[in-house]
Design a protein around this motif. Structure first.
Motif, PDB file in Angstrom:
ATOM      1  N   GLU A 293       0.955  -1.238  -0.201  1.00  0.00           N
ATOM      2  CA  GLU A 293       0.109  -0.061  -0.009  1.00  0.00           C
ATOM      3  C   GLU A 293       0.941   1.325  -0.156  1.00  0.00           C
ATOM      4  OE1 GLU A 293      -2.830  -0.112   3.207  1.00  0.00           O
ATOM      5  OE2 GLU A 293      -4.155  -1.695   2.172  1.00  0.00           O
TER       6      GLU A 293
ATOM      7  N   ILE B  35      -3.600   4.162  -0.710  1.00  0.00           N
ATOM      8  CA  ILE B  35      -3.923   3.666  -2.227  1.00  0.00           C
ATOM      9  C   ILE B  35      -3.138   2.186  -2.394  1.00  0.00           C
ATOM     10  CG2 ILE B  35      -4.575   5.604  -3.437  1.00  0.00           C
ATOM     11  CD1 ILE B  35      -2.056   5.229  -5.078  1.00  0.00           C
ATOM     12  N   GLU B  36      -3.783   1.216  -3.099  1.00  0.00           N
ATOM     13  CA  GLU B  36      -3.205   0.039  -3.417  1.00  0.00           C
ATOM     14  C   GLU B  36      -2.791   0.383  -5.049  1.00  0.00           C
ATOM     15  OE1 GLU B  36      -6.215  -2.690  -3.091  1.00  0.00           O
ATOM     16  OE2 GLU B  36      -5.914  -2.877  -1.064  1.00  0.00           O
TER      17      GLU B  36
ATOM     18  N   ILE C 271      -6.235   1.694  -6.488  1.00  0.00           N
ATOM     19  CA  ILE C 271      -7.638   1.691  -5.822  1.00  0.00           C
ATOM     20  C   ILE C 271      -7.508   2.483  -4.235  1.00  0.00           C
ATOM     21  CG2 ILE C 271      -8.970   0.065  -4.656  1.00  0.00           C
ATOM     22  CD1 ILE C 271      -7.967  -1.978  -6.569  1.00  0.00           C
ATOM     23  N   ASP C 272      -8.452   3.290  -4.240  1.00  0.00           N
ATOM     24  CA  ASP C 272      -8.420   4.173  -3.235  1.00  0.00           C
ATOM     25  C   ASP C 272      -8.950   3.382  -1.923  1.00  0.00           C
ATOM     26  OD1 ASP C 272      -8.937   5.793  -0.984  1.00  0.00           O
ATOM     27  OD2 ASP C 272      -9.426   7.450  -2.362  1.00  0.00           O
ATOM     28  N   THR C 273      -8.394   2.877  -1.028  1.00  0.00           N
ATOM     29  CA  THR C 273      -8.813   2.022   0.170  1.00  0.00           C
ATOM     30  C   THR C 273      -9.843   2.405   1.106  1.00  0.00           C
ATOM     31  OG1 THR C 273      -7.151   2.855   1.619  1.00  0.00           O
ATOM     32  CG2 THR C 273      -6.342   1.053   0.306  1.00  0.00           C
TER      33      THR C 273
ATOM     34  N   ARG D  72     -14.043   1.739  -1.752  1.00  0.00           N
ATOM     35  CA  ARG D  72     -14.208   0.532  -2.299  1.00  0.00           C
ATOM     36  C   ARG D  72     -15.472   0.228  -3.214  1.00  0.00           C
ATOM     37  NH1 ARG D  72      -9.085  -2.441  -1.861  1.00  0.00           N
ATOM     38  NH2 ARG D  72      -8.329  -2.038   0.159  1.00  0.00           N
TER      39      ARG D  72
ATOM     40  N   GLY E 169     -15.267  -0.398  -6.480  1.00  0.00           N
ATOM     41  CA  GLY E 169     -14.838  -1.040  -7.615  1.00  0.00           C
ATOM     42  C   GLY E 169     -14.155  -0.387  -8.878  1.00  0.00           C
ATOM     43  N   ARG E 170     -13.970   1.005  -8.783  1.00  0.00           N
ATOM     44  CA  ARG E 170     -13.279   1.862  -9.667  1.00  0.00           C
ATOM     45  C   ARG E 170     -11.876   1.795  -9.605  1.00  0.00           C
ATOM     46  NH1 ARG E 170     -15.598   7.814  -9.309  1.00  0.00           N
ATOM     47  NH2 ARG E 170     -13.602   8.100 -10.909  1.00  0.00           N
ATOM     48  N   TYR E 171     -11.048   1.980 -10.579  1.00  0.00           N
ATOM     49  CA  TYR E 171      -9.664   2.356 -10.650  1.00  0.00           C
ATOM     50  C   TYR E 171      -9.459   3.646 -10.921  1.00  0.00           C
ATOM     51  CZ  TYR E 171      -9.513  -2.686 -11.497  1.00  0.00           C
ATOM     52  OH  TYR E 171      -9.788  -3.980 -11.131  1.00  0.00           O
ATOM     53  N   ARG E 172      -8.591   4.404  -9.909  1.00  0.00           N
ATOM     54  CA  ARG E 172      -8.727   5.956 -10.088  1.00  0.00           C
ATOM     55  C   ARG E 172      -7.135   6.200 -10.569  1.00  0.00           C
ATOM     56  NH1 ARG E 172     -12.492   5.161  -6.497  1.00  0.00           N
ATOM     57  NH2 ARG E 172     -13.978   6.856  -6.267  1.00  0.00           N
TER      58      ARG E 172
ATOM     59  N   PRO F  18      -5.529  -7.564  -7.870  1.00  0.00           N
ATOM     60  CA  PRO F  18      -6.733  -7.926  -8.639  1.00  0.00           C
ATOM     61  C   PRO F  18      -6.497  -8.723  -9.552  1.00  0.00           C
ATOM     62  CG  PRO F  18      -6.702  -5.524  -8.273  1.00  0.00           C
ATOM     63  CD  PRO F  18      -5.442  -5.934  -7.943  1.00  0.00           C
TER      64      PRO F  18
END
Length: 439
Positions: free
Chosen positions: A272, A290-291, A306-308, A311, A313-316, A336
């Motif tokens: 992370e 983020i991840e 991914i903003d932890t 959650r 389901g969106r990729y930012r 993922p």
């Protein structure tokens, strides 16, 4: 196997389908055939070579041990060959060709290609597992018998070659790296390519990777024998001067080396990453965890993650130059299974993704610009169609209309946006006809 022996070593110069024993069992009448064909080209040199080779062949009849005790003699014979750019070709009929003459039995002269292949095989064999016959077939494109002969040549040229049966039941041949290390001094071209790769990584602000590659460069240079360093440095300087693009000027986003290194470390974890970031709609920077999944490179660099705290389901996307600070966290996350960065990247024209814009894009290049446009890859999955009037259509699916507009502006009125209509509205009012050149 044909060997060229020096006073203190014996190095392979060519590999063919005959063993060294067979070479020195050849009758003198067969070498007379060589002299007959090559004599008119180099009469004096061939006379000297003939006398030397006659002695060599007589020594060879006494056995390989006898030959090895006369290395200076063998070296003298092949020294004449090398001096006059003559290549010995060993086949069912021994034949000497000069200057690429292919008239003798219609056979091409043997070059050093076989020696290069043998050295490539030796380098492959230095891997942890070594090489099997299937590896040799795949690399050199031969059949099983050819692979077996090459392995036999490897064992003869490099006595340190180890043979073992792997867990899969296959036979493997492995060679200690030290056995080939003295033969693997990098060329000036290879060093320049390495330096150019570092410069290119720095140009696109991939500083973490550039630092690692620069460390590798230092290690490679440290292993170069001192007697070759000066010559390589001179050649390298000349090549770099000719390759002016290695330090290309031009606009580039600002860089933060500490942030780049943190991103690189987090992605490799994967760990992370805590970032101090200010988005376009933010009044001030805020901390978020983020991840990180990867980097998209284009006119700007975007970190996909991914903003932890969200959650959904969106990729930012996070613009790297807008990350003020980055801290790698100790927590490892699960990458993922359904995410493929390469596949994800194809959904955009550049580095900016906009799902609402994603769809078919069609451009028409005028007949005057079609040839130039055909040399571009606008998208990895583009489809090209050449029209009867000489024009060219380009089709692909992607988002990122703004970055498309930036690129299409350079083509002036030589390009027309067929679809989507939104992109056409952004491009057509600003097309120019007075550009002196096309991209």
């Amino acid at each position: 196997m044909m060997a060229m022996c020096r006073s203190n070593d014996c190095s392979v110069i060519a590999y063919h389908e005959v063993s060294i024993e067979r070479l020195f069992q050849l009758e003198k009448r067969r070498f007379a055939h060589v002299l007959e064909h090559a004599g008119p080209a180099l009469p004096g040199e061939i006379a000297n070579l003939g006398a030397t080779m006659t002695t060599i062949l007589s020594v060879g009849h006494q056995g390989i041990d006898g030959l090895m005790r006369n290395r200076a003699l063998l070296h003298a014979g092949f020294g004449v060959v090398r001096k006059h750019l003559i290549v010995l070709s060993l086949d069912d009929d021994l034949c000497l060709n000069h200057g690429g003459d292919r008239n003798c039995h219609g056979g091409a002269s043997m070059s050093f290609a076989k020696a290069v292949d043998l050295l490539r095989l030796a380098m492959m064999a230095t891997s942890r597992q070594g090489v099997c016959l299937s590896d040799v077939e795949a690399e050199f494109g031969g059949v099983r018998r050819t692979a077996q002969r090459m392995i036999a040549a490897l064992e003869e040229a490099f006595p340190a070659t180890e043979h073992y049966v792997g867990d899969d039941g296959r036979h493997y041949w492995r060679l200690p790296s030290r056995a080939v290390a003295p033969l693997l001094t990098p060329s000036a071209e290879e060093l320049v390519s390495l330096k150019s790769a570092i410069s290119e990584l720095e140009r696109v602000d991939m500083n973490g990777e550039a630092i690692q590659l620069r460390s590798l460069e230092r290690k490679v240079r440290a292993l170069i024998p001192s007697d070759r360093t000066l010559r390589l440095a001179t050649d390298e300087e000349a090549l770099l001067e000719a390759m002016g693009f290695a330090a290309r000027p031009g606009p580039r986003p600002s860089m933060n080396e500490a942030v780049d290194l943190a991103i690189s470390e987090a992605i490799k974890g994967p760990f992370e990453l805590k970032i101090h970031y200010q988005g376009r709609g933010d009044a001030k920077p805020t901390w978020r965890t983020i991840e990180p999944l990867g980097l998209l490179l284009g006119s700007r660099r975007y970190l996909v993650g991914i903003d932890t705290a969200k959650r959904d389901g969106r990729y930012r996307h996070y613009r790297v130059e807008d990350i003020m600070e980055a801290q790698v966290q100790a927590k490892i996350f699960a990458y993922p299974d359904d995410f493929d960065l390469r596949e994800y990247a194809t959904r955009a024209f550049g580095s900016y993704h906009h799902e609402a814009e994603y769809g078919e894009v069609v451009w028409r290049f005028s007949p005057e610009a079609a040839d130039r446009a055909a040399r571009f890859q606008f998208h990895p999955r583009q489809e090209i169609e050449h029209l009867d009037d000489g024009a060219m259509l380009v089709r692909f699916k992607a988002s990122g209309h703004l970055e498309m507009s930036w690129h299409l502006y350079a083509w002036g009125d030589s390009v027309e946006v067929i679809s989507p209509s939104g992109l056409a509205a952004m491009v057509h009012p600003y097309r120019r006809s007075d550009f002196a050149a096309l991209p």
